[in-house]
Design a protein around this motif. Structure first.
Motif, PDB file in Angstrom:
ATOM      1  N   LEU A 218     -11.366   4.538   9.399  1.00 11.68           N
ATOM      2  CA  LEU A 218     -12.796   4.448   9.729  1.00 11.68           C
ATOM      3  C   LEU A 218     -13.632   5.358   8.831  1.00 11.68           C
ATOM      4  CD1 LEU A 218     -12.904   4.342  13.642  1.00 11.68           C
ATOM      5  CD2 LEU A 218     -13.547   2.531  12.058  1.00 11.68           C
ATOM      6  N   ALA A 219     -13.020   6.393   8.288  1.00  6.30           N
ATOM      7  CA  ALA A 219     -13.757   7.315   7.422  1.00  6.30           C
ATOM      8  C   ALA A 219     -13.940   6.771   6.016  1.00  6.30           C
ATOM      9  CB  ALA A 219     -13.035   8.656   7.361  1.00  6.30           C
ATOM     10  N   PHE A 220     -13.180   5.744   5.635  1.00  5.53           N
ATOM     11  CA  PHE A 220     -13.245   5.267   4.247  1.00  5.53           C
ATOM     12  C   PHE A 220     -14.597   4.638   3.913  1.00  5.53           C
ATOM     13  CE2 PHE A 220     -11.723   2.382   0.743  1.00  5.53           C
ATOM     14  CZ  PHE A 220     -11.500   3.412  -0.160  1.00  5.53           C
ATOM     15  N   PRO A 221     -15.159   3.735   4.747  1.00 11.37           N
ATOM     16  CA  PRO A 221     -16.506   3.241   4.435  1.00 11.37           C
ATOM     17  C   PRO A 221     -17.554   4.346   4.436  1.00 11.37           C
ATOM     18  CG  PRO A 221     -15.432   1.845   6.073  1.00 11.37           C
ATOM     19  CD  PRO A 221     -14.593   3.062   5.926  1.00 11.37           C
ATOM     20  N   VAL A 222     -17.391   5.333   5.315  1.00 13.70           N
ATOM     21  CA  VAL A 222     -18.312   6.472   5.323  1.00 13.70           C
ATOM     22  C   VAL A 222     -18.208   7.231   4.001  1.00 13.70           C
ATOM     23  CG1 VAL A 222     -18.897   8.622   6.498  1.00 13.70           C
ATOM     24  CG2 VAL A 222     -18.155   6.656   7.825  1.00 13.70           C
ATOM     25  N   ALA A 223     -16.981   7.395   3.502  1.00 15.54           N
ATOM     26  CA  ALA A 223     -16.795   8.093   2.232  1.00 15.54           C
ATOM     27  C   ALA A 223     -17.470   7.340   1.086  1.00 15.54           C
ATOM     28  CB  ALA A 223     -15.302   8.264   1.950  1.00 15.54           C
ATOM     29  N   LYS A 224     -17.427   6.024   1.107  1.00 17.02           N
ATOM     30  CA  LYS A 224     -18.096   5.253   0.056  1.00 17.02           C
ATOM     31  C   LYS A 224     -19.601   5.462   0.104  1.00 17.02           C
ATOM     32  CE  LYS A 224     -14.694   1.551  -0.517  1.00 17.02           C
ATOM     33  NZ  LYS A 224     -14.459   0.084  -0.452  1.00 17.02           N
ATOM     34  N   ASP A 225     -20.177   5.415   1.305  1.00 11.43           N
ATOM     35  CA  ASP A 225     -21.625   5.630   1.433  1.00 11.43           C
ATOM     36  C   ASP A 225     -22.005   7.044   1.001  1.00 11.43           C
ATOM     37  OD1 ASP A 225     -21.892   3.066   2.389  1.00 11.43           O
ATOM     38  OD2 ASP A 225     -21.827   3.657   4.508  1.00 11.43           O
ATOM     39  N   VAL A 226     -21.227   8.023   1.436  1.00 13.25           N
ATOM     40  CA  VAL A 226     -21.514   9.405   1.063  1.00 13.25           C
ATOM     41  C   VAL A 226     -21.334   9.597  -0.440  1.00 13.25           C
ATOM     42  CG1 VAL A 226     -20.779  11.804   1.359  1.00 13.25           C
ATOM     43  CG2 VAL A 226     -20.948  10.301   3.341  1.00 13.25           C
ATOM     44  N   GLY A 227     -20.349   8.910  -1.028  1.00 19.45           N
ATOM     45  CA  GLY A 227     -20.138   9.011  -2.470  1.00 19.45           C
ATOM     46  C   GLY A 227     -21.337   8.533  -3.259  1.00 19.45           C
ATOM     47  N   ARG A 228     -21.947   7.434  -2.810  1.00 20.82           N
ATOM     48  CA  ARG A 228     -23.158   6.954  -3.498  1.00 20.82           C
ATOM     49  C   ARG A 228     -24.292   7.961  -3.356  1.00 20.82           C
ATOM     50  NH1 ARG A 228     -21.070   1.864  -1.685  1.00 20.82           N
ATOM     51  NH2 ARG A 228     -22.059   2.105   0.353  1.00 20.82           N
ATOM     52  N   LEU A 229     -24.429   8.536  -2.174  1.00 22.07           N
ATOM     53  CA  LEU A 229     -25.460   9.561  -1.979  1.00 22.07           C
ATOM     54  C   LEU A 229     -25.201  10.771  -2.863  1.00 22.07           C
ATOM     55  CD1 LEU A 229     -27.777  11.000  -0.425  1.00 22.07           C
ATOM     56  CD2 LEU A 229     -26.072  11.657   1.274  1.00 22.07           C
ATOM     57  N   LEU A 230     -23.943  11.192  -2.953  1.00 22.84           N
ATOM     58  CA  LEU A 230     -23.631  12.375  -3.755  1.00 22.84           C
ATOM     59  C   LEU A 230     -23.892  12.131  -5.237  1.00 22.84           C
ATOM     60  CD1 LEU A 230     -20.324  13.623  -2.077  1.00 22.84           C
ATOM     61  CD2 LEU A 230     -22.653  14.417  -1.700  1.00 22.84           C
ATOM     62  N   GLY A 231     -23.565  10.920  -5.717  1.00 20.69           N
ATOM     63  CA  GLY A 231     -23.836  10.614  -7.115  1.00 20.69           C
ATOM     64  C   GLY A 231     -25.317  10.733  -7.442  1.00 20.69           C
ATOM     65  N   ARG A 232     -26.154  10.196  -6.565  1.00 25.20           N
ATOM     66  CA  ARG A 232     -27.604  10.291  -6.791  1.00 25.20           C
ATOM     67  C   ARG A 232     -28.094  11.727  -6.643  1.00 25.20           C
ATOM     68  NH1 ARG A 232     -31.627  10.617  -3.416  1.00 25.20           N
ATOM     69  NH2 ARG A 232     -30.345  10.072  -1.607  1.00 25.20           N
ATOM     70  N   ALA A 233     -27.580  12.432  -5.623  1.00 26.45           N
ATOM     71  CA  ALA A 233     -28.038  13.799  -5.371  1.00 26.45           C
ATOM     72  C   ALA A 233     -27.619  14.740  -6.497  1.00 26.45           C
ATOM     73  CB  ALA A 233     -27.492  14.291  -4.030  1.00 26.45           C
ATOM     74  N   GLU A 234     -26.413  14.552  -7.031  1.00 23.35           N
ATOM     75  CA  GLU A 234     -25.967  15.416  -8.120  1.00 23.35           C
ATOM     76  C   GLU A 234     -26.813  15.215  -9.365  1.00 23.35           C
ATOM     77  OE1 GLU A 234     -21.234  15.809  -6.866  1.00 23.35           O
ATOM     78  OE2 GLU A 234     -21.912  14.217  -8.225  1.00 23.35           O
ATOM     79  N   GLY A 235     -27.165  13.941  -9.673  1.00 22.27           N
ATOM     80  CA  GLY A 235     -28.056  13.693 -10.799  1.00 22.27           C
ATOM     81  C   GLY A 235     -29.425  14.293 -10.579  1.00 22.27           C
ATOM     82  N   GLU A 236     -29.945  14.177  -9.367  1.00 24.01           N
ATOM     83  CA  GLU A 236     -31.258  14.749  -9.053  1.00 24.01           C
ATOM     84  C   GLU A 236     -31.222  16.263  -9.136  1.00 24.01           C
ATOM     85  OE1 GLU A 236     -34.622  14.431  -5.486  1.00 24.01           O
ATOM     86  OE2 GLU A 236     -32.846  13.129  -5.498  1.00 24.01           O
ATOM     87  N   LEU A 237     -30.117  16.865  -8.694  1.00 26.82           N
ATOM     88  CA  LEU A 237     -29.994  18.319  -8.781  1.00 26.82           C
ATOM     89  C   LEU A 237     -29.972  18.781 -10.228  1.00 26.82           C
ATOM     90  CD1 LEU A 237     -29.539  21.068  -7.412  1.00 26.82           C
ATOM     91  CD2 LEU A 237     -27.081  20.578  -7.436  1.00 26.82           C
ATOM     92  N   ALA A 238     -29.270  18.047 -11.093  1.00 25.79           N
ATOM     93  CA  ALA A 238     -29.244  18.413 -12.517  1.00 25.79           C
ATOM     94  C   ALA A 238     -30.643  18.340 -13.124  1.00 25.79           C
ATOM     95  CB  ALA A 238     -28.282  17.489 -13.270  1.00 25.79           C
ATOM     96  N   ASP A 239     -31.408  17.297 -12.773  1.00 28.92           N
ATOM     97  CA  ASP A 239     -32.779  17.181 -13.282  1.00 28.92           C
ATOM     98  C   ASP A 239     -33.651  18.330 -12.774  1.00 28.92           C
ATOM     99  OD1 ASP A 239     -32.038  14.862 -14.562  1.00 28.92           O
ATOM    100  OD2 ASP A 239     -32.777  13.532 -12.962  1.00 28.92           O
ATOM    101  N   LEU A 240     -33.461  18.707 -11.522  1.00 28.05           N
ATOM    102  CA  LEU A 240     -34.257  19.806 -10.960  1.00 28.05           C
ATOM    103  C   LEU A 240     -33.912  21.127 -11.638  1.00 28.05           C
ATOM    104  CD1 LEU A 240     -34.226  18.942  -7.151  1.00 28.05           C
ATOM    105  CD2 LEU A 240     -36.179  18.856  -8.703  1.00 28.05           C
ATOM    106  N   MET A 241     -32.646  21.312 -11.995  1.00 20.93           N
ATOM    107  CA  MET A 241     -32.271  22.539 -12.690  1.00 20.93           C
ATOM    108  C   MET A 241     -32.886  22.582 -14.087  1.00 20.93           C
ATOM    109  SD  MET A 241     -30.670  24.399 -10.601  1.00 20.93           S
ATOM    110  CE  MET A 241     -31.923  23.700  -9.485  1.00 20.93           C
ATOM    111  N   ASP A 242     -32.968  21.412 -14.748  1.00 22.15           N
ATOM    112  CA  ASP A 242     -33.662  21.364 -16.039  1.00 22.15           C
ATOM    113  C   ASP A 242     -35.134  21.705 -15.855  1.00 22.15           C
ATOM    114  OD1 ASP A 242     -31.301  20.655 -17.252  1.00 22.15           O
ATOM    115  OD2 ASP A 242     -31.724  18.490 -17.214  1.00 22.15           O
TER     116      ASP A 242
END
Length: 439
Positions: A218-242
């Motif tokens: 049951l955690a696997f679909p949750v992990a996929k959704d969270v993975g997409r969020l993390l990919g976007r959030a990590e890119g946004e964090l890198a832009d904010l650090m710049d």
């Protein structure tokens, strides 16, 4: 050891902890059903979806009434109901409830595809509260009635990927393909020399493996959704650090801090929603591996064991969930550190501005001091002028008794008055300074 001839010592009037007996009986709860071949088992696990234990007991009571049997007391969220035609074992867990039906097939019941379900009254299963997450049939046969080699030959000829193993140190054979047919997964257990309790434990372990592996996933679909969020959030964090590195004004830094705060809230919301699911997945996976170990599998040539199948299919999914959970926690920590760094920069800038403001206030205070000193000088002049005028008026009034003219007396009084006024102001400033130093 006490002397056996001495009378047994009792607890007397010692106070008993209210949970003592409940905790002691917990290790004896949910015992496996002793089984002898042939036997058919149909098992359902339903997610609660807000259903209560009272609602499930009401449905169980309806089944007992249909067979004119009393419903046993549910002790610790489980009970066994024997209606003669079949045995029902019900258990309520944190997230799901399980219903296991055990029956001995009759001579005219040659079709094993539906397991023990034909014995259940029509419509009763459809009224069960919750949503089905696991549905499986297990058929228990003896090796004398059905040979393991014929089963293996049938699996090989069908082309379906099967899983087979000898369990309980070779006392039984287990066959399955973990596929859903008509919504049900199926196991075949061939008993070679199992005792009834061993057979019951083996069937219970298979049911628990089937249940916990699905609950862990049951955690696997949750992990996929969270993975997409993390990919976007990590890119946004890198832009904010710049942006933080190129920020030149306090307004730019405040904008970056505002975006960081919003991103931190989004990630923390994801952590709060997924932490339980990821933790539950790890717990369920540990139960799966534990139950597989308890089967004591021996490999059958040309077939993977249940443990090998889980290592190849289930373990990667659980590892993915674990990696996503760890990545999410690390991202949350990085956002917190970067937010703290940016807040430090903003605080330093505010401190610099405050220092500049204090410097300006200091300069203004010095200017005011100079102006005050100027005003004090003018005050001395004004005091001297008005005081000398008073002296002049007094000298004119006493002119007849004075040896010198009023103008001379006035001229002589001017420096005296000015000196006394300056001395008085100086003593006043010293007194005020001394009082200020004591506070």
């Amino acid at each position: 050891m006490p002397d056996q001839d001495s009378p047994a010592r009792t607890l007397g009037h010692l106070p008993q902890h209210p949970l003592r007996y409940k905790l002691n009986n917990e290790v004896h709860a949910r015992p496996p059903v002793s089984l002898t071949h042939p036997k058919r088992v149909s098992y359902l696990a339903l997610i609660h979806d807000g259903t209560t234990e009272d609602g499930e007991l009401q449905q169980l009571r309806a089944l007992a009434d249909a067979f004119a049997r009393p419903l046993p007391e549910a002790d610790g969220g489980h009970l066994q109901l024997d209606v003669g035609d079949f045995l029902l074992k019900w258990e309520r867990h944190n997230e799901f409830s399980s219903y296991a039906f055990f029956c001995t097939p009759r001579a005219d019941e040659t079709d094993a595809r539906h397991g023990a379900l034909p014995r259940v009254p029509p419509g009763w299963l459809e009224a069960l509260p919750g949503s089905v997450i696991v549905a499986t049939h297990i058929e228990l046969q003896s090796t004398s009635a059905l040979g393991p080699k014929s089963v293996m030959d049938g699996l090989i000829s069908s082309g379906r990927q099967g899983v087979a193993a000898q369990v309980a140190d070779g006392a039984a054979w287990v066959f399955t393909d973990f596929m859903l047919t008509d919504g049900w997964s199926r196991y075949l257990v061939l008993d070679e020399r199992l005792t009834p309790r061993q057979a019951g434990r083996t069937v219970q372990r298979l049911l628990e493996i089937e249940t916990y592996r699905v609950m862990a996933l049951l955690a696997f679909p949750v992990a996929k959704d969270v993975g997409r969020l993390l990919g976007r959030a990590e890119g946004e964090l890198a832009d904010l650090m710049d942006s933080m590195g190129t920020a030149t004004t306090p307004e730019d830094e405040r904008n970056v801090l505002s975006h960081l705060t919003r991103l931190a809230a989004e990630v923390e919301r994801s952590v709060a929603r997924s932490t339980f699911r990821f933790g539950a997945a790890q717990a369920y996976y540990r139960l799966v591996t534990s139950r597989i170990g308890e089967l004591r599998e021996q490999r059958v040539e040309s077939f993977p064991t249940i443990g090998e199948f889980m290592d190849r299919r289930l373990a990667p999914a659980i590892n993915t969930c674990e990696a996503i959970a760890r990545r999410q926690e690390e991202l949350s920590g990085r956002i917190a550190r970067n937010s703290q760094l940016l807040r430090t920069r903003v605080d330093i800038e505010l401190e610099r501005q405050n220092q500049e403001l204090l410097g300006q206030m200091n300069r203004r205070a010095k200017l005011q001091m100079r102006l005050q000193e100027t005003v004090e000088g003018l005050s001395i002049v004004a005091i001297t002028y008005y005081a000398s005028q008073l002296v002049q008026y007094l000298a004119k009034g006493l002119h007849a008794w004075l040896p010198v003219s009023p103008e001379a007396i006035t001229a002589i009084s001017i420096p005296v008055i000015a000196g006394l006024a300056a001395l008085g102001l100086r003593r006043m400033r010293r007194k005020l300074a001394a009082e200020e130093g004591t506070h």
